[in-house]
Design an enzyme around this catalytic site. Structure first.
Site, mmCIF file in Angstrom:
data_model
loop_
_atom_site.group_PDB
_atom_site.id
_atom_site.type_symbol
_atom_site.label_atom_id
_atom_site.label_comp_id
_atom_site.label_asym_id
_atom_site.label_seq_id
_atom_site.Cartn_x
_atom_site.Cartn_y
_atom_site.Cartn_z
ATOM 1 N N ASP A 18 39.580 29.816 42.446
ATOM 2 C CA ASP A 18 39.826 31.256 42.396
ATOM 3 C C ASP A 18 40.944 31.613 41.422
ATOM 4 O O ASP A 18 41.662 30.738 40.921
ATOM 5 C CB ASP A 18 40.153 31.804 43.803
ATOM 6 N N ASN A 66 43.852 32.955 58.047
ATOM 7 C CA ASN A 66 42.756 33.746 58.617
ATOM 8 C C ASN A 66 41.409 33.038 58.471
ATOM 9 O O ASN A 66 40.362 33.640 58.667
ATOM 10 C CB ASN A 66 42.705 35.127 57.941
ATOM 11 N N HIS A 114 40.192 31.735 55.643
ATOM 12 C CA HIS A 114 39.513 31.834 54.342
ATOM 13 C C HIS A 114 39.466 30.477 53.641
ATOM 14 O O HIS A 114 40.322 29.622 53.848
ATOM 15 C CB HIS A 114 40.122 32.930 53.443
ATOM 16 N N GLU A 174 37.403 35.944 52.178
ATOM 17 C CA GLU A 174 38.113 36.470 53.342
ATOM 18 C C GLU A 174 37.135 36.685 54.505
ATOM 19 O O GLU A 174 35.909 36.708 54.293
ATOM 20 C CB GLU A 174 38.781 37.806 52.963
HETATM 21 C C1 F6R Z 1 43.834 28.639 46.706
HETATM 22 C C2 F6R Z 1 42.883 29.014 47.752
HETATM 23 C C3 F6R Z 1 43.321 29.379 49.119
HETATM 24 C C4 F6R Z 1 44.411 28.452 49.671
HETATM 25 C C5 F6R Z 1 44.819 28.887 51.079
HETATM 26 C C6 F6R Z 1 45.935 28.027 51.639
HETATM 27 O O1 F6R Z 1 43.191 28.334 45.513
HETATM 28 O O2 F6R Z 1 41.733 29.042 47.466
HETATM 29 O O3 F6R Z 1 42.190 29.343 49.963
HETATM 30 O O4 F6R Z 1 43.930 27.147 49.691
HETATM 31 O O5 F6R Z 1 45.231 30.219 51.068
HETATM 32 O O6 F6R Z 1 47.071 28.203 50.862
HETATM 33 P P1 F6R Z 1 48.363 27.282 51.064
HETATM 34 O O7 F6R Z 1 47.969 25.908 50.652
HETATM 35 O O8 F6R Z 1 49.408 27.872 50.160
HETATM 36 O O9 F6R Z 1 48.720 27.358 52.515
#
Ligand code: F6R
Length: 249
Positions: free
Chosen positions: A66, A135, A137, A142
């Site tokens: 992303d 959440n 995702h 989301e």
């Molecule tokens: C990032 C992504 C998100 C993160 C998730 C966890 O490229 O796709 O899904 O993997 O938000 O983020 P952290 O590792 O910062 O807790």
């Protein structure tokens, strides 16, 4: 779904690194799917060390999950910039083979289609690294995202923006939209490794492993993927039933 529980963040990163290195040993021209965020930093540090000890990434192609909309690749918080900083600038990968969705393209619909076409041309993705949102995702899919989505533009949840505020000076600076691989894009990858660390992830981990498969917790779809390894530390495993755990490493 295999669930591996390791002692702490360092051990989780060691285990994840072993998994990636095994993939690269099997297929030096692997296509890797990569995530940003805090969780995979330990893995990327170890991949840099592996490179310093002789491992080459010259044949590897990568696709990031992303990118924030409207930041542009030179913004320090753009995922392109972050990936260069935490991994690509420190290994011998050909930058032209490292793909991040969107980029400078301001025509987001065509950028989504282009990204899917690139994945199709180079793919399938052999091994996809995923982090886990609080959440539920995966990528920036989301809660409520349909399971049949390909790469698309998404409005970020307020909770996600607040969660990611730590990387910016203020909440106002956190973009409201992002471009993300869809859930279908992720489900088409051959092998998936989900990483999660820390107590704050324990409920999301429970939904991932034991919850009902529902768009309310996008990660729950991974239960029906044939090849998923969940690698977490003890803190993130606290809400799991003991019999959900495959191995304590
Ligand atoms: C990032 C992504 C998100 C993160 C998730 C966890 O490229 O796709 O899904 O993997 O938000 O983020 P952290 O590792 O910062 O807790």
């Amino acid at each position: 779904m295999k669930v591996i529980v390791t002692k702490n963040y360092q051990a989780m990163s060691d285990y994840a690194t072993k998994h990636v290195l095994e993939q690269l040993a099997k297929k030096p021209d692997s296509v890797l799917g990569l995530a940003t965020g805090s969780t995979p930093i330990g893995l990327y540090d170890r991949l840099i060390k592996a490179h310093q000890s002789g491992l080459s990434f010259q044949q590897v192609t990568t696709f990031n999950l992303d990118e924030y909309q409207d930041l542009g690749p030179n913004h320090p918080n753009s995922y392109r910039h972050v990936m260069d900083d935490v991994l690509f600038d420190h290994i011998d990968i050909n930058k032209d083979q490292t793909y991040v969705p969107g980029g400078e393209d301001d025509k987001y619909q065509s950028a989504c289609e282009k990204y899917e076409a690139l994945i199709k041309d180079h793919g399938p993705i052999d091994l996809q690294v995923l982090g886990l949102g609080l959440n539920g995702h995966i990528g920036f899919n989301e809660p409520g995202t349909p399971f049949d989505t390909l790469t698309h533009v998404i409005e970020l949840d307020e909770s996600t923006r607040k969660q990611n505020q730590r990387f910016f000076d203020s909440l106002d600076e956190v973009p409201t939209h992002a471009i993300t691989m869809g859930i279908k894009t992720i489900m088409k990858t051959k092998d998936i490794m989900v990483l999660a660390s820390g107590e704050e992830k324990k409920e999301a981990v429970k939904q991932l492993v034991e919850g009902k498969v529902t768009t309310t917790f996008p990660c729950s779809i991974l239960q029906i993927h044939p090849n998923v390894t969940v690698i977490i530390d003890e803190a993130a495993s606290q809400a799991l039933q003991p019999d959900s755990i495959t191995e304590k490493a």
